[in-house]
Scaffold this motif. Structure first.
Motif, PDB file in Angstrom:
ATOM      1  N   GLY A   1       0.977  -1.043  -0.017  1.00  0.00           N
ATOM      2  CA  GLY A   1       0.019   0.083   0.029  1.00  0.00           C
ATOM      3  C   GLY A   1       0.892   1.403  -0.063  1.00  0.00           C
ATOM      4  O   GLY A   1       0.622   2.339  -0.749  1.00  0.00           O
ATOM      5  N   PHE A   2       1.789   1.075   0.968  1.00  0.00           N
ATOM      6  CA  PHE A   2       2.878   2.489   0.899  1.00  0.00           C
ATOM      7  C   PHE A   2       3.444   2.561  -0.451  1.00  0.00           C
ATOM      8  O   PHE A   2       3.599   3.702  -0.724  1.00  0.00           O
ATOM      9  CB  PHE A   2       3.730   1.975   2.077  1.00  0.00           C
ATOM     10  CG  PHE A   2       4.867   3.171   2.481  1.00  0.00           C
ATOM     11  CD1 PHE A   2       4.351   4.082   3.320  1.00  0.00           C
ATOM     12  CD2 PHE A   2       5.785   3.163   2.050  1.00  0.00           C
ATOM     13  CE1 PHE A   2       5.228   5.180   3.583  1.00  0.00           C
ATOM     14  CE2 PHE A   2       6.935   4.224   2.192  1.00  0.00           C
ATOM     15  CZ  PHE A   2       6.458   5.120   3.070  1.00  0.00           C
TER      16      PHE A   2
ATOM     17  N   SER B   1       2.566   1.716  -3.335  1.00  0.00           N
ATOM     18  CA  SER B   1       1.905   2.146  -4.529  1.00  0.00           C
ATOM     19  C   SER B   1       1.361   3.608  -4.454  1.00  0.00           C
ATOM     20  O   SER B   1       1.399   4.358  -5.227  1.00  0.00           O
ATOM     21  CB  SER B   1       0.729   1.155  -4.652  1.00  0.00           C
ATOM     22  OG  SER B   1      -0.135   1.146  -3.602  1.00  0.00           O
ATOM     23  N   GLN B   2       1.136   3.867  -3.224  1.00  0.00           N
ATOM     24  CA  GLN B   2       0.865   5.256  -2.892  1.00  0.00           C
ATOM     25  C   GLN B   2       2.146   6.344  -3.045  1.00  0.00           C
ATOM     26  O   GLN B   2       2.152   7.278  -3.756  1.00  0.00           O
ATOM     27  CB  GLN B   2       0.560   5.581  -1.275  1.00  0.00           C
ATOM     28  CG  GLN B   2      -0.077   6.724  -0.885  1.00  0.00           C
ATOM     29  CD  GLN B   2      -1.361   6.716  -1.272  1.00  0.00           C
ATOM     30  OE1 GLN B   2      -2.093   5.735  -1.288  1.00  0.00           O
ATOM     31  NE2 GLN B   2      -1.667   7.957  -1.859  1.00  0.00           N
ATOM     32  N   LEU B   3       3.554   5.783  -2.678  1.00  0.00           N
ATOM     33  CA  LEU B   3       4.621   6.544  -3.131  1.00  0.00           C
ATOM     34  C   LEU B   3       4.790   6.441  -4.582  1.00  0.00           C
ATOM     35  O   LEU B   3       4.837   7.770  -5.046  1.00  0.00           O
ATOM     36  CB  LEU B   3       5.775   5.685  -2.322  1.00  0.00           C
ATOM     37  CG  LEU B   3       7.174   6.542  -2.668  1.00  0.00           C
ATOM     38  CD1 LEU B   3       7.086   7.829  -1.900  1.00  0.00           C
ATOM     39  CD2 LEU B   3       8.117   5.708  -1.762  1.00  0.00           C
TER      40      LEU B   3
ATOM     41  N   ALA C   1       2.414   6.388  -7.020  1.00  0.00           N
ATOM     42  CA  ALA C   1       1.388   7.496  -7.382  1.00  0.00           C
ATOM     43  C   ALA C   1       1.763   8.993  -7.084  1.00  0.00           C
ATOM     44  O   ALA C   1       1.595   9.773  -7.931  1.00  0.00           O
ATOM     45  CB  ALA C   1      -0.014   7.100  -6.835  1.00  0.00           C
ATOM     46  N   SER C   2       2.387   9.076  -5.950  1.00  0.00           N
ATOM     47  CA  SER C   2       2.459  10.420  -5.468  1.00  0.00           C
ATOM     48  C   SER C   2       3.847  11.086  -6.208  1.00  0.00           C
ATOM     49  O   SER C   2       3.814  12.179  -6.830  1.00  0.00           O
ATOM     50  CB  SER C   2       3.010  10.579  -4.042  1.00  0.00           C
ATOM     51  OG  SER C   2       2.120  10.044  -3.185  1.00  0.00           O
TER      52      SER C   2
ATOM     53  N   GLU D   1       1.670  16.371  -2.314  1.00  0.00           N
ATOM     54  CA  GLU D   1       1.329  15.379  -2.953  1.00  0.00           C
ATOM     55  C   GLU D   1       1.583  14.064  -2.064  1.00  0.00           C
ATOM     56  O   GLU D   1       1.008  13.114  -1.993  1.00  0.00           O
ATOM     57  CB  GLU D   1       2.299  14.977  -4.304  1.00  0.00           C
ATOM     58  CG  GLU D   1       2.097  16.054  -5.530  1.00  0.00           C
ATOM     59  CD  GLU D   1       0.450  15.955  -5.810  1.00  0.00           C
ATOM     60  OE1 GLU D   1      -0.064  14.818  -5.727  1.00  0.00           O
ATOM     61  OE2 GLU D   1       0.221  17.008  -6.449  1.00  0.00           O
TER      62      GLU D   1
ATOM     63  N   GLU E   1      -0.597  11.899   1.713  1.00  0.00           N
ATOM     64  CA  GLU E   1      -1.625  10.987   1.926  1.00  0.00           C
ATOM     65  C   GLU E   1      -0.838   9.606   2.764  1.00  0.00           C
ATOM     66  O   GLU E   1      -1.240   9.026   3.205  1.00  0.00           O
ATOM     67  CB  GLU E   1      -2.129  10.326   0.690  1.00  0.00           C
ATOM     68  CG  GLU E   1      -3.539  11.225   0.554  1.00  0.00           C
ATOM     69  CD  GLU E   1      -4.173  10.776  -1.139  1.00  0.00           C
ATOM     70  OE1 GLU E   1      -4.231   9.849  -1.016  1.00  0.00           O
ATOM     71  OE2 GLU E   1      -4.164  11.787  -1.767  1.00  0.00           O
ATOM     72  N   ILE E   2       0.496   9.441   2.419  1.00  0.00           N
ATOM     73  CA  ILE E   2       1.053   8.317   2.978  1.00  0.00           C
ATOM     74  C   ILE E   2       1.832   8.853   4.408  1.00  0.00           C
ATOM     75  O   ILE E   2       2.770   7.937   4.844  1.00  0.00           O
ATOM     76  CB  ILE E   2       2.283   7.915   1.963  1.00  0.00           C
ATOM     77  CG1 ILE E   2       3.383   8.791   1.714  1.00  0.00           C
ATOM     78  CG2 ILE E   2       1.686   7.390   0.819  1.00  0.00           C
ATOM     79  CD1 ILE E   2       4.365   8.145   0.835  1.00  0.00           C
TER      80      ILE E   2
END
Lengths: 224, 488
Positions: free
Chosen positions: B48-49, B51-53, B55-56, B83, B86-87
């Motif tokens: 999760g971390f 994919s967030q990273l 995307a950011s 950006e 969120e993480i």
């Protein structure tokens, strides 16, 4: 007095026969249960001495049969078994007393004497005074048609009193007749028994039957 | 483990052992599932971390597209912060570096060495990777951790040179998440262990209950209750089967008891009949013609036979009393009457010894009513033995007093002789079997069983028998027996 001895051991039987004869009794001996039962049932004997263990059958059974055949004479049971159970079943079957082997011959004599005295007395079957009735055969006392539970000696005492109505009976007389003993002058045995008897027979009834005569003894009867 | 097993099996009850095993097995299962769950959560958290990273980072790259190369470090950080929000990476470093590691941003935070090290380690897959940042102390300081999640995104800005957007973030948020998972696992584990302990304790009852039922059943297998059927309520067929076997055993034991009793009874008959015959023979034989020697012989035979007879009788009584736990053939019997029966029984002996027996009955209201519940024959034997003993130890023409009284639920009979009393050294042992006075002059033709029998009978009837030397001389035995309650 004629006594039948039913005992399988010939030496034992002979010994009892000899001893009783020396004391003035007429004695017949039977060695088996069946013969003994028939002899006893003939009714010619004043008392029966019956061994509990016979070769052909059980003495208890003989005793029960004799009572069923309405023999009234007292039966004295001899037993080598000391368990209470055997004694109880003997007494339940209608024996009047028992003696455990080995016994003192004197004791056999004494018990027989007592049984014979009672046997003589039993002829009347019931004694009556007012509403007090003593059934000597079934050994039940009733007053006002209510059964009164008496111990053996209480019964004997009441019987003696009722046989001698309206007579002053001294403690010595009572001791000799009822217990066959001479009590010390200070002994309370007779007084205790009389109190106990009074409690059961007289208490709660309008008319007292047992009276204390100060310094003399007791008297039984309607009139105080 | 082997040690623990040894200790556990030796000392602890079955129930505790079962509970310990249940807890141990449950704990093992918890550890395995806990570890599995933890590693699964760990992987989920990281993916999760990551994919967030990704995307950011892409968003940051898009945002600065076209503004390069004139982006200030402060500006870059502002964009990245918005950006990356969120993480929840509380610390991060963002920079744009060239292939040679030189920063293209004014005041870029990465040193040339750090950038090179990152680019060397980073294989350019485009996905975030976990890297060790040990080469750069400043960077480690900045991120608060030696490891960081790093993404290097290629940017096509400067012609002739590859440039990279490098974002390195601390893994605090993942670690925070995993700490929560670990806390949940530990707390859940503790509660689970407690629950397994409780349920193990409860479940083990199922295993232990049959033993209690069986021990109840086995408890009923004793001489006192051998006549009664073994009764337990058991739900399980296994227990019922064992109970049935115990019941069969009880029947076998009972029949053994019965045959033993029959044997005793028969043997007593076998022994007593010859004794009785001989005694009778001696007592009824005419002695008129006998010589002095003959008479003496007859007396000896009579006396010895009498002793033998009473010894056999006593022995049988003692055996019977000792083998019983409850009174057989019990009935209610007037207490005073038992005293008088005994006195009558002993009257012939008293005459022979020229001793008077003076009974004194319980005369108050309680005494008149007093009844004993028991075997009247045994109770008579109890008093007979005391009175006979007293007669034996009394000088001629003396009196044996037999005094009965009743009070507060007990019927008491005191039998006192006027002899020399008991020596202090034997007073504690008079109720032992075959105990006899040590001194020949005190020993009086008893067989030493009478008092043991008397004591046994008293105890069998839930009473007691004691002895003392009367202050005015002579031994005084006191039998105390419970008065039967009136049926209410």
């Amino acid at each position: 007095m004629r006594i039948l001895v039913i005992e399988d051991n010939p030496k034992m039987a002979a010994g009892i026969q000899r001893g009783l004869r020396e004391n003035g009794y007429a004695v017949d001996v039977s060695h088996t249960g069946f013969e003994g039962e028939d002899l006893a049932a003939s009714g010619e004997y004043d008392a029966v001495v019956l061994d509990l263990m016979l070769p052909d059958r059980d003495g208890v059974e003989v005793c029960r049969n004799l009572r069923r055949r309405e023999l009234a004479s007292p039966i004295l049971m001899l037993t080598a078994l000391s368990g209470t159970h055997d004694k109880v079943s003997g007494l339940d079957a209608g024996a009047d007393d028992y003696l455990t082997k080995p016994f003192e011959f004197e004791e056999l004599l004494a018990r027989l004497r007592a049984l014979l005295r009672r046997g003589e007395a039993t002829e009347g079957r019931t004694l009556k005074c007012e509403d007090l009735v003593l059934d000597l055969y079934s050994r039940v006392a009733t007053r006002s048609e209510t059964e009164v539970e008496l111990s053996n000696k209480e019964f004997a005492l009441l019987e003696y009193l009722m046989r001698n109505p309206n007579r002053v009976l001294s403690r010595i007389q009572i001791g000799e007749k009822v217990w066959d003993m001479n009590f010390e002058p200070g002994s309370n045995v007779i007084d205790v028994y009389v109190s106990s008897l009074r409690k059961k027979v007289d208490r709660g009834f309008e008319r007292e039957l047992i009276h204390t005569i100060k310094g003399a003894g007791y008297r039984f009867g309607v009139y105080g | 483990m082997a040690d623990l097993k040894g200790v556990v099996s030796r000392k602890l009850s079955l129930r505790i052992r079962l509970t310990i095993w249940v807890v141990a097995i449950f704990a093992l299962i918890q550890v395995i599932t806990g570890l599995g769950y933890f590693s699964y959560q760990y992987r989920v958290a990281w993916s999760g971390f990551d994919s967030q990273l990704s995307a950011s980072a892409q968003a940051v790259a898009d945002a600065i597209d076209g503004r390069l190369p004139s982006v200030a470090a402060v500006e870059l950080e502002r964009i990245a912060r918005s950006e990356l929000g969120e993480i929840q990476a509380d610390r991060f470093v963002v920079d744009i570096v060239g292939q040679d590691g030189r920063s293209l941003v004014a005041d870029g935070p990465l040193s040339v060495e750090a950038a090179r090290s990152i680019l060397n380690q980073f294989q350019g897959s485009g996905k975030p990777q976990r890297l060790r940042l040990s080469s750069d102390a400043a960077l480690t300081e900045e991120l608060g951790h030696r490891r960081a999640e790093v993404l290097a995104l290629p940017l096509g800005v400067a012609p002739g040179q590859r440039t990279w957007l490098v974002i390195a973030t601390s893994d605090t948020s993942v670690r925070r998440e995993m700490a929560v998972v670990a806390r949940v696992l530990v707390v859940g584990g503790v509660f689970g262990l407690l629950a397994s302990g409780v349920s193990g304790w409860l479940i083990s009852r199922v295993a232990v209950d049959p033993f209690q039922t069986l021990s109840q059943a086995a408890d009923q297998l004793n001489p006192a209750s051998i006549e009664r059927e073994i009764m337990v309520d058991s739900q399980s067929p296994e227990v019922a089967k064992v109970v049935a076997e115990l019941e069969a055993a009880r029947k076998r034991i009972r029949s053994a008891f019965e045959s033993q009793e029959r044997f005793l009874s028969n043997i007593s008959h076998e022994i007593k009949t010859p004794i009785a015959t001989l005694l009778l023979e001696v007592q009824t034989t005419s002695r008129d013609q006998m010589t002095e020697q003959g008479l003496e012989f007859m007396d000896t035979v009579e006396e010895e036979m009498r002793k033998l007879g009473s010894l056999v009788e006593s022995f049988l009584t003692l055996t019977r009393v000792r083998n019983q736990n409850t009174v057989e053939h019990a009935k209610r019997y007037a207490a005073n009457e038992i005293v008088m029966d005994s006195v009558a029984d002993c009257s012939i002996m008293a005459e022979q010894y020229s001793v008077k027996v003076a009974p004194e009955l319980a005369s108050d209201e309680a005494g008149l009513d007093a009844e004993l519940f028991g075997d009247p024959d045994l109770l008579r034997t109890l008093l007979n033995n005391l009175i006979r003993n007293a007669i034996r130890f009394s000088p001629r023409n003396e009196t044996v007093s037999v005094t009965a009284s009743a009070g507060s639920g007990w019927f008491t009979v005191k039998v006192r002789d006027r002899g020399v009393g008991l020596p202090e050294e034997v007073i504690d042992r008079v109720f032992d079997r075959f105990a006899q006075a040590p001194d020949e002059t005190l020993r009086k033709r008893g067989h030493g069983l009478g008092l043991a029998i008397a004591k046994g009978i008293a105890e069998l009837h839930l009473g007691d028998l004691t002895v003392r030397n009367h202050p005015e001389g002579g031994a005084e035995f006191t039998a105390e027996l419970p008065i039967a309650r009136l049926p209410s």
